[in-house]
Design a protein around this motif. Structure first.
Motif, PDB file in Angstrom:
ATOM      1  N   GLY A  57      -1.326   3.515 -14.309  1.00 56.30           N
ATOM      2  CA  GLY A  57      -1.410   4.567 -15.322  1.00 56.30           C
ATOM      3  C   GLY A  57      -0.077   4.902 -15.962  1.00 56.30           C
ATOM      4  N   ILE A  58       1.018   4.299 -15.497  1.00 62.76           N
ATOM      5  CA  ILE A  58       2.340   4.554 -16.096  1.00 62.76           C
ATOM      6  C   ILE A  58       2.368   3.942 -17.489  1.00 62.76           C
ATOM      7  CG2 ILE A  58       4.813   4.093 -15.919  1.00 62.76           C
ATOM      8  CD1 ILE A  58       4.475   4.022 -12.876  1.00 62.76           C
ATOM      9  N   PRO A  59       2.673   4.737 -18.521  1.00 59.44           N
ATOM     10  CA  PRO A  59       2.649   4.205 -19.891  1.00 59.44           C
ATOM     11  C   PRO A  59       3.716   3.136 -20.102  1.00 59.44           C
ATOM     12  CG  PRO A  59       3.618   6.412 -19.853  1.00 59.44           C
ATOM     13  CD  PRO A  59       3.080   6.159 -18.480  1.00 59.44           C
ATOM     14  N   LYS A  83       0.830  -1.217   0.000  1.00 54.01           N
ATOM     15  CA  LYS A  83       0.000   0.000   0.000  1.00 54.01           C
ATOM     16  C   LYS A  83       0.864   1.266   0.000  1.00 54.01           C
ATOM     17  CE  LYS A  83      -3.895  -2.323   0.372  1.00 54.01           C
ATOM     18  NZ  LYS A  83      -4.864  -2.394  -0.755  1.00 54.01           N
ATOM     19  N   ASP A  84       2.190   1.111   0.087  1.00 55.35           N
ATOM     20  CA  ASP A  84       3.086   2.273   0.102  1.00 55.35           C
ATOM     21  C   ASP A  84       3.010   3.056  -1.200  1.00 55.35           C
ATOM     22  OD1 ASP A  84       4.097   1.552   2.582  1.00 55.35           O
ATOM     23  OD2 ASP A  84       5.900   0.588   1.770  1.00 55.35           O
ATOM     24  N   ASP A  85       3.099   4.385  -1.076  1.00 55.64           N
ATOM     25  CA  ASP A  85       3.354   5.234  -2.240  1.00 55.64           C
ATOM     26  C   ASP A  85       4.749   4.863  -2.756  1.00 55.64           C
ATOM     27  OD1 ASP A  85       4.188   7.401  -3.926  1.00 55.64           O
ATOM     28  OD2 ASP A  85       2.838   8.769  -2.884  1.00 55.64           O
ATOM     29  N   ILE A  86       4.888   4.696  -4.056  1.00 54.51           N
ATOM     30  CA  ILE A  86       6.178   4.247  -4.596  1.00 54.51           C
ATOM     31  C   ILE A  86       7.307   5.220  -4.280  1.00 54.51           C
ATOM     32  CG2 ILE A  86       5.103   2.887  -6.413  1.00 54.51           C
ATOM     33  CD1 ILE A  86       5.892   5.068  -8.423  1.00 54.51           C
ATOM     34  N   PRO A 123       9.028  11.110 -10.248  1.00 57.70           N
ATOM     35  CA  PRO A 123       8.150  12.290 -10.338  1.00 57.70           C
ATOM     36  C   PRO A 123       6.820  12.097  -9.598  1.00 57.70           C
ATOM     37  CG  PRO A 123       9.084  11.791 -12.483  1.00 57.70           C
ATOM     38  CD  PRO A 123       9.458  10.649 -11.580  1.00 57.70           C
ATOM     39  N   ILE A 124       6.335  13.191  -9.048  1.00 58.20           N
ATOM     40  CA  ILE A 124       5.122  13.123  -8.237  1.00 58.20           C
ATOM     41  C   ILE A 124       3.865  12.934  -9.091  1.00 58.20           C
ATOM     42  CG2 ILE A 124       3.653  14.434  -6.658  1.00 58.20           C
ATOM     43  CD1 ILE A 124       6.167  15.723  -5.527  1.00 58.20           C
ATOM     44  N   HIS A 125       3.801  13.596 -10.242  1.00 56.91           N
ATOM     45  CA  HIS A 125       2.607  13.558 -11.092  1.00 56.91           C
ATOM     46  C   HIS A 125       1.364  14.042 -10.342  1.00 56.91           C
ATOM     47  CE1 HIS A 125       4.534  11.575 -14.452  1.00 56.91           C
ATOM     48  NE2 HIS A 125       4.919  10.557 -13.697  1.00 56.91           N
ATOM     49  N   ASP A 170       8.881  10.731 -16.847  1.00 56.68           N
ATOM     50  CA  ASP A 170       8.391  12.103 -17.009  1.00 56.68           C
ATOM     51  C   ASP A 170       7.221  12.211 -17.970  1.00 56.68           C
ATOM     52  OD1 ASP A 170      10.254  13.320 -15.239  1.00 56.68           O
ATOM     53  OD2 ASP A 170      11.810  13.089 -16.763  1.00 56.68           O
ATOM     54  N   LYS A 171       6.784  11.106 -18.520  1.00 52.56           N
ATOM     55  CA  LYS A 171       5.637  11.137 -19.431  1.00 52.56           C
ATOM     56  C   LYS A 171       4.341  11.188 -18.628  1.00 52.56           C
ATOM     57  CE  LYS A 171       7.898   8.810 -23.294  1.00 52.56           C
ATOM     58  NZ  LYS A 171       7.901  10.021 -24.134  1.00 52.56           N
TER      59      LYS A 171
END
Length: 227
Positions: A70-72, A42-45, A53-55, A99-100
């Motif tokens: 959602g990471i392409p 459950k950790d934030d990566i 990047p935070i996004h 960074d995308k």
């Protein structure tokens, strides 16, 4: 056939590229680290990769495991063939896509992402202090006796390693060279059917992670919508 030029048939000891079956080993590696108390799915990566990047979104380790981040996926990029020829470090792999823009809000939907599983490899390295290759070798292959399984380095000569073919309208041809660097924790492992039988038996007998923890790997993931 293992080798068309020499008319050699495939045998059970022959070692294949596993492709995305690698992802099973990556997912179990994450669960091993969780059982060791070194992370939580459950950790934030960014807890484990602070420079990612935070996004302006929270992407969890579980999002990566379930292809809901959602990471392409870099394999969908127009230059994916060139990427597969490149020699890359772990940080350089992440640089390909970090960074995308996200394809969607984390947890919004399922979309298969090789990039997400490469991020898991980076987390394994960050948390364990080992390379992904060394972690899988030490914590999985050696522990359960998978003696014919390893991280693929195409230049290395290994007994019983087969190289494979592509097929097009003109027939079979040798498979295109790839460094396996970008494949990383999404697809760079090799094994044979005998070792995979050991893997299957061992994992279901709780030899690497508890049977209760393994059951979580087979549970449906609930999207943000509740579906």
């Amino acid at each position: 056939m293992a080798n068309l030029e020499l008319n050699v048939p495939i045998k059970s000891e022959m070692i294949f590229r596993l492709g995305s079956i690698t992802k099973q080993f990556t997912a179990v590696s994450i669960l091993i680290l969780e059982e060791q108390g070194k992370l939580n799915i459950k950790d934030d990566i960014r807890k484990h990769l602070p420079s990612y990047p935070i996004h302006k979104k929270i992407i969890t380790v579980e999002n990566l495991l379930t292809h809901t981040s959602g990471i392409p996926s870099f394999t969908e990029f127009p230059n994916s063939f060139e990427i597969e020829q490149m020699k890359l470090t772990t940080n350089e792999i992440l640089d390909l896509f970090k960074d995308k823009p996200l394809d969607f809000e984390p947890g919004e939907r399922f979309s298969y992402s090789n990039s997400g599983y490469d991020v898991l490899g980076a987390i394994i390295e960050s948390v364990s202090g080992m390379t992904y290759e060394d972690f899988v070798e030490t914590e999985i292959f050696k522990k359960i006796g998978m003696k014919h399984s390893f991280y693929d380095h195409p230049e290395e000569l290994v007994k019983n390693k087969i190289l494979g073919y592509d097929k097009d309208s003109s027939g079979y041809r040798s498979a295109e060279y790839t460094t396996m660097c970008a494949a990383f924790s999404a697809g760079a492992l090799r094994s044979n059917v005998r070792d995979l039988a050991i893997w299957n038996k061992s994992i279901h007998e709780g030899k690497l992670i508890s049977v209760e923890n393994l059951a979580r790997a087979f549970m449906p993931f609930k999207l943000n919508s509740g579906e």
